[in-house]
Structures are given as structure tokens and as C-alpha cells.
Design a protein around this motif. Structure first.
Motif, short mmCIF file in Angstrom:
data_model
loop_
_atom_site.label_atom_id
_atom_site.label_comp_id
_atom_site.label_asym_id
_atom_site.label_seq_id
_atom_site.Cartn_x
_atom_site.Cartn_y
_atom_site.Cartn_z
N LEU A 505 -17.56 2.99 4.18
CA LEU A 505 -17.32 3.02 5.51
C LEU A 505 -16.18 2.39 5.93
O LEU A 505 -15.41 2.52 7.09
N ALA A 506 -16.26 1.01 5.55
CA ALA A 506 -15.25 0.25 5.91
C ALA A 506 -13.86 0.36 5.39
O ALA A 506 -12.85 -0.37 5.82
N LEU A 507 -13.71 1.00 4.33
CA LEU A 507 -12.45 1.37 3.64
C LEU A 507 -11.44 2.36 4.52
O LEU A 507 -11.91 3.21 4.88
N PRO A 508 -10.24 2.14 4.14
CA PRO A 508 -9.21 3.11 4.79
C PRO A 508 -9.10 4.45 3.88
O PRO A 508 -9.54 4.42 2.66
N GLU A 509 -8.64 5.42 4.50
CA GLU A 509 -8.24 6.78 3.92
C GLU A 509 -6.63 6.47 3.38
O GLU A 509 -6.06 6.09 3.96
N THR A 510 -6.69 7.31 2.39
CA THR A 510 -5.32 7.08 1.60
C THR A 510 -4.75 8.39 1.46
O THR A 510 -3.64 8.61 0.87
N LEU A 511 -5.47 9.56 2.00
CA LEU A 511 -4.75 10.90 1.91
C LEU A 511 -3.53 10.94 2.81
O LEU A 511 -3.44 10.75 3.87
N GLY A 512 -2.27 11.24 1.90
CA GLY A 512 -1.12 11.48 2.76
C GLY A 512 -0.37 10.13 2.97
O GLY A 512 0.87 10.21 3.46
N ALA A 513 -0.85 9.07 2.48
CA ALA A 513 0.02 7.70 2.75
C ALA A 513 0.44 7.23 1.43
O ALA A 513 0.23 7.43 0.54
N ALA A 514 1.82 6.79 1.69
CA ALA A 514 2.52 6.09 0.52
C ALA A 514 1.65 4.95 -0.20
O ALA A 514 0.89 4.08 0.61
N LEU A 515 1.85 4.80 -1.28
CA LEU A 515 1.25 3.76 -2.12
C LEU A 515 1.93 2.42 -1.71
O LEU A 515 3.08 2.19 -1.71
N PRO A 516 1.10 1.55 -1.25
CA PRO A 516 1.79 0.21 -1.13
C PRO A 516 1.96 -0.45 -2.22
O PRO A 516 1.47 -0.63 -3.05
N ASP A 517 3.31 -1.22 -2.36
CA ASP A 517 3.71 -1.73 -3.28
C ASP A 517 3.35 -3.22 -3.37
O ASP A 517 3.48 -4.13 -4.43
N THR A 518 3.43 -3.98 -2.15
CA THR A 518 3.14 -5.34 -2.04
C THR A 518 2.02 -5.59 -1.03
O THR A 518 1.57 -4.66 -0.23
N ILE A 519 1.08 -6.76 -1.19
CA ILE A 519 0.13 -7.39 -0.48
C ILE A 519 0.53 -7.38 1.28
O ILE A 519 0.02 -6.80 2.14
N THR A 520 1.87 -7.76 1.07
CA THR A 520 2.58 -7.84 2.60
C THR A 520 2.23 -6.34 3.38
O THR A 520 2.00 -6.09 4.37
N GLN A 521 3.03 -5.42 2.61
CA GLN A 521 3.02 -3.96 3.11
C GLN A 521 1.31 -3.41 3.59
O GLN A 521 1.29 -2.82 4.39
N LEU A 522 0.60 -3.74 2.44
CA LEU A 522 -0.72 -3.60 2.88
C LEU A 522 -1.40 -3.91 4.21
O LEU A 522 -1.85 -3.39 5.09
N GLU A 523 -1.12 -5.17 4.46
CA GLU A 523 -1.64 -6.05 5.28
C GLU A 523 -0.88 -5.68 6.84
O GLU A 523 -1.32 -5.56 8.00
N ASP A 524 0.47 -5.33 6.63
CA ASP A 524 1.44 -4.89 7.61
C ASP A 524 0.99 -3.48 8.35
O ASP A 524 0.58 -3.21 9.56
N ARG A 525 0.40 -2.80 7.21
CA ARG A 525 0.01 -1.16 7.62
C ARG A 525 -1.18 -1.73 8.39
O ARG A 525 -1.49 -0.64 9.28
N ALA A 526 -2.19 -2.43 7.97
CA ALA A 526 -3.42 -2.61 8.63
C ALA A 526 -3.47 -2.97 10.10
O ALA A 526 -3.99 -2.75 10.98
N LEU A 527 -2.43 -4.10 10.31
CA LEU A 527 -2.31 -4.66 11.41
C LEU A 527 -1.71 -3.60 12.56
O LEU A 527 -1.92 -3.39 13.70
N LEU A 528 -0.70 -2.60 11.98
CA LEU A 528 -0.38 -1.61 12.85
C LEU A 528 -1.16 -0.56 13.26
O LEU A 528 -1.27 -0.15 14.32
#
Length: 577
Positions: A505-528
Motif C-alpha cells: 500500500l505504501a508503494l507508488p504506481e508505475t503504470l504510464g510513468a517514465a522510468l526514473p534514471d537517477t535517485i534525484t529524479q525519483l525523489e523530485d517526482r515524489a516531492l511533486l
């Protein structure tokens, strides 16, 4: 973002001859470890045996009486020697046995006499392979992330082939067990790295389908393993026959390319351009001009360096042991990545434990070991095929939660079935097996999309390692705990499945999302995403806010921010995932 730009290039490539060659080769590669993972069913079976006292241990004045024990079906581990003249009776331990060869002409069990105090070595034969997977998974992740997917697969498959063939002629049990451990260490190289390479060369349109179907050869290999064992009853020739199947994969290594995504992330831009151009020629499509592709790659360079600073490169230059440990702790350094890592570790631990636990508990399905193995593979086929439309329409998160909960409820219900209703027990057990297999397959796709490219192999390999811990624990649950309380294994497996569903339940959905390439992208996406949820809550309009990309100038990079969905963004804005 770099992930969306690379996905755009892969979308332009489409799915052509270049992709299909990779898919066919790597899917065949995925089927090869099935024979050795499930080898214990036919190489170390529980055989019937009888004691053969040595000729020098008795004389014509003695009579022999055998003592049946719980260690065998019809055999004996001890015998009583009674002297006719004196009437004295002596209990002696049996040292020689005659094994029933009506099903198997030769096995590891009979050749190395794994009975009467040595029967634990039959379980060790299987568990030591899993222990090798446990040790090799994080090391494989480190090597594949550092040196590339293709070199890791090439070296790993060659080593796997040599060890598998060589172990057919080993003279002692100890060397055979060592070879099993070494085979296990190479298991993740073939399974996980091959899977990741196939995912990273695929078009975003087929990635969901490929992520499930790629493991279908595993089920086919399981059924083929039952057929091969039926035809070849000698364990050495049987293992040699299935090991030689690796020969057909080795020539395809010459046709495989390195992952373009990995090349871009690691800074090998010229090589990445060469691979993309070769793929375009094979697929007979036209990509953007080379200077435009180079521009996309160069624009990604600063983003990758910024995203990996202090994270992926922090382990470089240290000793192998320190780098090995450091690479694992990287997965816990940022908030969103920490949640993903913990969730995947719990899920894989449970799915491995329940998958093999249900399999070990299903021996009552058939007295014929060959039919039983075929049924095991047959039950898994729906999990590899019917999951395709499910993950395409429903995503990854919801199906994973459903399959864990459904499997948990079914297994928790088993202890309440009356003993006379065996067919109900079998039906529920098979439903539990099919749903937990479905969860296993969705997790393979889900985890490959959750972890960023710079730690994807590392993260999926360590998560896969946890499934081996679960599979190593399942025999103890079924044999030792089940011997004391017959209902306990089902309760443990069912409760664990429910816990894994809650963790998802705590994990995000990935359907339709671009694959993150860096940890920074992952964290920025979560913040937004959190910011967008806050704005939706404050305004009370769920569909009003979305994540957008904006370019500050013609030569500057893009940045993510929150914007209004209606009215549409200005020209300087472009909606994104």
C-alpha cells in the motif's frame, strides 16, 4: 526528464527485429535455471530402501531382524543380530542399503546413500543452491551496474554452463554441493540481469506485456523438466542433457547489445549512439539526426552527474567488500527509495517463502513425481499469460495487493476444511499457488520500474535475494512446524501474504510513468506528487493540478513543477508524467 527522452527514442525504434532477437534470446535464457533450481525433485528424491548387512557382521549361527524407522518408507536403518547359540541380541546400525530402482535407476540419494542420519543432505542439495542465489544476487547487481548488462550476462552464462556440465562427473558429494552453491551464485546473473536488459531495450508500449510474458519460458521449462526426467532416469545423464541446452544460448550473445539506457547513465555516449543507430537499421526506422540524439544524451549528462553525486559514486574506489556493503546501503539513503526498498524486501521475502512453501505442501496432488512436476508448471502458465491484460489495464500496485490478499485468505481458510473434502483442499491450494505465482510475476515487472536506472540492478537483485531467504525458510516451516501442528504452515503462509499486501500500500504506481534514471529524479517526482496532493486537498478539486515540465530558456534544462491543468499550460510548459 532523461527518462522520458530515452523512452521517446525507444518509442521511435518501436518493436522490430532488433527487439525481437533480444526478447527471444533472453526469454530462452530465463528458462535455463529452472532445471537446476528444481533439480532436487528428481536428483535427490525420497527413495525406498532396504538394509543390507555386511557379510562379516554376522555368521550362520545368527538370525537377523530389521527395525523399521521413520527415516524410510519400507527400509531399515538398524537391525537386530541374535545369536542362536547364546540367545544374545545386539542392535547394529546399517551401513549398506539396496535402493528401489523401479522409478529412478540412479540418483544422488542412492549413489551417496543419503539415508539414515544423512537424509538432511537431500534438503541441503536444494537449499545450498538457494544459498548461492542469496550470496550472488547483490554481487551480480553490483557487477551489472558497474560493468554493464551484456558483459555480466556473457560471463555469467559461460560460467553457469561450465559448472553445470562439469558437475555431472564430480566423484564426491562435497564437491557436488560446492558446484551447486556456485551455480546458485550465477542464477541471478541469468535471471535478473537478462530480465533487466530485455526491459531496458523494450519500447514503453510493450514493456508491461514483456515484463510478464518474459517469464513464461520458466513455466515451460518446469514442464519440460518433468518430461526430461521421465525419459532419462539416471541422474548424471539427466543433468548433462539439460545442461547442454545452454549451448543454444551462447551464440546469441554475439547478437545482443548493451542497454542504451545504461550506456547513457554511465556516460558512454558514443557507444549509446552506435547501439541506437544499429537498432534503427535492424528495425528499418528513421531516428532523429545524430546531432539531435547526441544533444539529448549530452543534456542528460549533467542531470545524471547531479543525481548520482554522493550516492552511486560514493562507493567507487573502496575495497570490494566495502563497495559491496556500500552499494546495498545506497538503497536506504533517500526517503522514497527507502520506502521502495523496504516494501520490495518484504514482498520478495514473503513471495519466495509462500511460493516454495505451497509447492512443498502439495505432494498429495500426485504420487507420480513426473506428473506432479508437469502440473506445477501447468498451474503457473495462467499466471504468466493472464497477467498481461491485468497489468496493462489495472497497473502494478492494485494487482499485487489483490494477489497477496487473495492468496492469504485462501491459505488461512485451509485449516478449516474438513478432512474428508480433499478435493476442496487441493483446489484451494492450487488457487493459492496460482495467485502467489501471479504476485511473483507482477513483482518482477513492478520492481524493475520502481528502482531508478543507476541502482536498478542493485535494487532488484537484493530484493530477489530476499526471495531466496524465504525459499530457504519454507522447508523448515512445512517439515518441522507442520510436523507439530498440521495447520500451522497454512496460517504462517497466509498471514505473511496479508502482511505483504499491506506493505504494498505504501508503494507508488508505475503504470504510464517514465522510468526514473537517477535517485534525484525519483525523489523530485515524489516531492511533486506530495505537493500536488496537498494542492488538491486545499482546493478541493482533484483534477485541477498536474505535474508539468518547463524550460527556462532555449539552452537550459527542464524542471518539474506544479501547474494548472485547466486552462492549458502556456507554450513554455509541457505536461509530463
Amino acid at each position: 526528464m532523461m527518462g522520458s527522452k530515452l523512452d521517446g527514442l525507444l518509442s521511435q525504434l518501436g518493436t522490430g527485429r532488433w527487439n525481437i532477437i533480444h526478447y527471444l534470446a533472453l526469454s530462452y535464457c530465463v528458462s535455463l535455471p529452472a532445471y537446476h533450481t528444481l533439480a532436487g525433485a528428481f536428483l535427490t528424491p525420497n527413495q525406498e530402501f532396504e538394509c543390507l548387512p555386511s557379510a562379516h557382521e554376522h555368521d550362520p549361527n545368527t538370525t537377523l531382524t530389521f527395525l523399521n524407522t521413520h527415516l524410510s518408507k519400507q527400509g531399515s536403518c538398524d537391525y537386530l543380530e541374535k545369536n542362536i547359540m547364546t540367545g544374545e541380541t545386539i542392535k547394529r546400525a546399517c551401513k549398506h542399503w539396496s535402493f528401489d530402482d523401479s522409478i529412478f535407476t540412479s540418483t544422488v540419494t542412492s549413489e551417496y546413500r543419503l539415508v539414515c542420519g544423512r537424509e538432511y543432505l537431500r534438503a541441503t542439495y536444494t537449499s545450498i543452491y538457494m544459498f548461492g542465489v542469496l550470496v550472488g544476487s547483490p554481487l551480480n547487481g553490483l557487477l551489472a551496474d558497474k560493468y554493464g548488462r551484456r558483459p555480466t550476462i556473457t560471463i555469467g552464462s559461460l560460467v553457469y554452463f561450465v559448472i553445470a556440465v562439469g558437475s555431472c562427473w564430480l566423484p564426491t558429494l562435497s564437491t557436488l554441493l560446492i558446484s551447486r552453491f556456485l551455480l546458485g551464485t550465477m542464477h541471478a546473473t541469468i535471471m535478473k540481469t537478462g530480465y533487466i536488459l530485455a526491459m531496458e531495450v523494450s519500447s514503453p508500449r510493450v514493456r508491461s506485456v514483456l515484463g510478464i510474458v518474459l517469464f513464461l519460458p520458466w513455466a515451460l521449462g518446469t514442464m519440460a523438466w518433468g518430461g526430461a526426467a521421465y525419459l532419462i532416469r539416471d541422474w548424471r545423464w539427466l543433468q548433462l542433457a539439460v545442461s547442454l541446452l545452454c549451448i543454444f544460448f551462447l551464440p546469441t550473445l554475439l547478437l545482443l547489445d548493451e542497454s542504451p539506457r545504461w550506456l547513457v547513465v554511465r556516460g558512454y555516449h558514443t557507444h549509446a549512439l552506435t547501439v541506437l543507430q544499429r537498432a534503427a537499421r535492424w528495425n528499418k526506422v528513421d531516428l532523429q539526426p545524430p546531432h539531435r540524439i547526441n544533444q539529448i544524451i549530452r543534456e542528460s549528462q549533467n542531470e545524471v552527474r547531479t543525481g548520482t553525486a554522493g550516492r552511486g559514486d560514493a562507493c567507487v574506489g573502496q575495497s570490494l567488500l566495502k563497495e559491496y556493503c556500500c552499494s546495498a546501503f545506497i538503497l536506504f539513503r533517500s526517503p522514497r527509495l527507502r520506502v521502495i526498498t523496504v516494501g520490495m524486501l518484504v514482498n520478495y521475502l514473503v513471495v519466495g517463502m509462500v511460493y516454495y512453501g505451497v509447492s512443498l505442501s502439495g505432494d498429495h496432488l500426485s504420487k507420480d513425481p513426473f506428473v506432479y512436476m508437469v502440473l506445477m508448471g501447468l498451474v503457473e502458465v495462467p499466471a504468466y499469460t493472464l497477467m498481461v491484460p491485468v497489468v496493462v489495464r489495472c497497473g502494478r500496485k492494485a494487482p499485487t495487493i489483490f494477489f497477496f490478499f487473495f492468496s492469504g485468505v485462501v491459505l488461512l481458510f485451509l485449516p478449516f476444511i474438513p478432512r474428508g473434502c480433499l478435493w476442496v483442499v487441493v483446489t484451494l491450494a492450487m488457487l493459492g499457488k496460482m495467485t502467489i505465482t501471479s504476485a511473483f510475476q507482477v513483482l518482477a515487472l513492478y520492481s524493475s520500474e520502481l528502482f531508478p536506472t543507476e541502482v536498478r540492478i542493485r535494487g532488484t537483485s537484493i530484493a530477489f535475494m530476499m526471495s531466496r531467504l524465504g525459499s530457504m525458510a519454507s522447508p523448515f516451516i512445512t517439515e518441522y512446524l507442520g510436523a507439530r501442528h498440521s495447520w500451522a504452515p497454512s496460517v504462517v503462509f497466509g498471514a505473511a501474504s496479508v502482511v505483504a499486501g499491506l506493505a504494498t500500500l505504501a508503494l507508488p504506481e508505475t503504470l504510464g510513468a517514465a522510468l526514473p534514471d537517477t535517485i534525484t529524479q525519483l525523489e523530485d517526482r515524489a516531492l511533486l506528487e506530495r505537493s500536488r496532493n496537498v494542492l488538491r486537498l486545499l482546493t478541493g478539486e482533484p483534477g485541477r493540478w498536474r505535474v508539468c515540465r518547463c524550460r527556462d530558456g532555449p539552452s537550459s534544462g527542464q524542471h518539474l513543477h506544479i501547474c494548472l491543468a485547466h486552462p492549458p499550460c502556456p507554450r513554455s510548459h509541457a505536461s509530463g508524467p
